[in-house]
Scaffold this active site. Structure first.
Site, PDB file in Angstrom:
ATOM      1  N   ASP A  13       0.784  -1.119   0.041  1.00  0.00           N
ATOM      2  CA  ASP A  13      -0.144   0.140   0.054  1.00  0.00           C
ATOM      3  C   ASP A  13       0.714   0.907  -0.086  1.00  0.00           C
ATOM      4  OD1 ASP A  13      -2.295   1.631   0.423  1.00  0.00           O
ATOM      5  OD2 ASP A  13      -1.610   1.760   2.351  1.00  0.00           O
ATOM      6  N   CYS A  76      -4.258  -1.075  -2.093  1.00  0.00           N
ATOM      7  CA  CYS A  76      -4.397   0.127  -2.163  1.00  0.00           C
ATOM      8  C   CYS A  76      -5.291   0.434  -3.193  1.00  0.00           C
ATOM      9  CB  CYS A  76      -2.946   0.805  -2.464  1.00  0.00           C
ATOM     10  SG  CYS A  76      -3.015   2.677  -2.950  1.00  0.00           S
ATOM     11  N   GLU A 155      -5.421   9.228   9.785  1.00  0.00           N
ATOM     12  CA  GLU A 155      -4.155   8.919  10.249  1.00  0.00           C
ATOM     13  C   GLU A 155      -3.880   9.773  11.454  1.00  0.00           C
ATOM     14  OE1 GLU A 155      -0.799   9.100   7.457  1.00  0.00           O
ATOM     15  OE2 GLU A 155      -2.106   7.747   6.174  1.00  0.00           O
ATOM     16  N   CYS A 187     -11.230   3.360  -0.471  1.00  0.00           N
ATOM     17  CA  CYS A 187     -10.212   3.564   0.066  1.00  0.00           C
ATOM     18  C   CYS A 187      -9.776   2.904   1.141  1.00  0.00           C
ATOM     19  CB  CYS A 187      -9.934   5.119   0.281  1.00  0.00           C
ATOM     20  SG  CYS A 187      -8.578   5.749   1.062  1.00  0.00           S
ATOM     21  N   HIS A 189      -8.113   3.474   4.006  1.00  0.00           N
ATOM     22  CA  HIS A 189      -8.586   3.992   5.204  1.00  0.00           C
ATOM     23  C   HIS A 189      -9.878   4.105   5.777  1.00  0.00           C
ATOM     24  CE1 HIS A 189      -4.492   5.606   4.364  1.00  0.00           C
ATOM     25  NE2 HIS A 189      -4.390   6.173   5.297  1.00  0.00           N
TER      26      HIS A 189
HETATM   27  N1  DGL Z   1      -4.055   3.674   0.002  1.00  0.00           N
HETATM   28  C1  DGL Z   1      -4.592   4.839  -0.516  1.00  0.00           C
HETATM   29  C2  DGL Z   1      -5.994   4.115  -1.250  1.00  0.00           C
HETATM   30  O1  DGL Z   1      -6.516   3.154  -0.907  1.00  0.00           O
HETATM   31  C3  DGL Z   1      -5.117   5.877   0.193  1.00  0.00           C
HETATM   32  C4  DGL Z   1      -4.178   6.871   0.577  1.00  0.00           C
HETATM   33  C5  DGL Z   1      -3.133   7.464  -0.617  1.00  0.00           C
HETATM   34  O2  DGL Z   1      -3.908   8.218  -0.975  1.00  0.00           O
HETATM   35  O3  DGL Z   1      -2.186   7.084  -0.917  1.00  0.00           O
HETATM   36  O4  DGL Z   1      -6.458   4.651  -2.385  1.00  0.00           O
END
Ligand code: DGL
Length: 273
Positions: A13, A76, A155, A187, A189
């Site tokens: 990720d 990701c 975060e 996403c 997060h």
């Molecule tokens: N891991 C990214 C996603 O799932 C979110 C964080 C980023 O913008 O890198 O899209």
């Protein structure tokens, strides 16, 4: 014992977000080893161009290959949307991303054919969720909403904070006004905001978590390819974590969300790969 079966799964990720995917893999496939790479020095990917995300993803695949991984999970959404198709063609290691499993379940879930998608700007702009969903059912409408403030709020640990509730309402209201009955947390997060989003969206909207669906899809992939781990994981560190920036922040975050005490985290220079 078969070495290939007991090789680790590579999970990567842009930073800490993919830990929500690693967490589902740990829960659903407890016999598997994991090598996780979080690109903490170059996060976020969600605001970057396709070329840049592709270059980063290629470097990470080269690093994971040095760890002898048997499969790679692109944990990701942004990298799955912008880079997976290309890197998959360039390597012989089986790979999956988070977009397809999430899109499929969302298409199966909606009853009124109105799905909301929240994610980074790059993921929403890529249109990959919509493309996959409409391949399954062209009558389904996918309404995208980029939520760039969510990643920093998560975060910061503000998973239940009134500020996050206010921001979430602004993002979700237009989708709810259009009558969506399914919402994709597109996403990595966002599963950490699940209960907050559930409170705003209400019980009539089903939340789809691609992290969970990806762990299930990974289980199917390992079975199909005869790559399921055998025997017990007896080594000291069945889960290893690598990052491109200092370890401390990552390790704190990881310990707050994983059902596992993260002790082994190592910083590497990803630009060397
Ligand atoms: N891991 C990214 C996603 O799932 C979110 C964080 C980023 O913008 O890198 O899209």
């Amino acid at each position: 014992m078969n070495d290939r079966k007991n090789a680790p799964i590579g999970v990567f990720d842009s930073g800490v977000g993919g830990l929500t995917v690693a967490r589902e893999i740990m829960r659903n496939l407890p016999g598997e080893r994991i090598v996780y790479f979080g690109d903490t020095a170059r996060v976020p990917y969600g605001t970057k161009s396709k070329e840049t995300v592709l270059r980063y993803s290629r470097q990470i695949v080269r690093f994971l290959k040095t760890q002898n991984v048997k499969t790679i999970v692109v944990a990701c959404n942004t990298a799955s949307a912008l880079a997976l198709e290309t890197i998959q063609q360039e390597t012989d290691i089986p790979m999956i991303g988070v977009v397809k499993p999430g899109a499929k379940v969302a298409a199966e879930t909606t009853r009124n054919n109105k799905i909301g998608l929240i994610g980074t700007s790059a993921t929403v702009k890529s249109d990959l969720y919509r493309t996959i969903i409409q391949e399954i059912n062209p009558d389904i409408q996918v309404i995208g909403q980029a939520c760039p403030l969510f990643v920093p709020l998560v975060e910061e640990g503000w998973w239940k904070d009134p500020v996050t509730v206010e921001v979430a309402k602004r993002y979700l209201d237009p989708l709810l006004e259009q009558g969506i009955d399914t919402l994709i947390l597109g996403c990595t997060h966002y599963p950490l905001l699940r209960s907050l989003l559930r409170g705003i969206a209400g019980d009539q909207v089903t939340l789809v978590n691609p992290a969970y669906e990806t762990a299930r899809a990974l289980g199917r992939l390992l079975r199909e390819q005869d790559l399921e781990a055998e025997g017990k994981k007896e080594e000291e560190f069945p889960y290893r974590f690598y990052v491109s920036d200092e370890e401390a922040h990552f390790q704190r975050f990881a310990n707050s969300i994983l059902p596992y005490d993260v002790k082994m985290t190592k910083q590497i220079n990803i630009e060397e790969y």
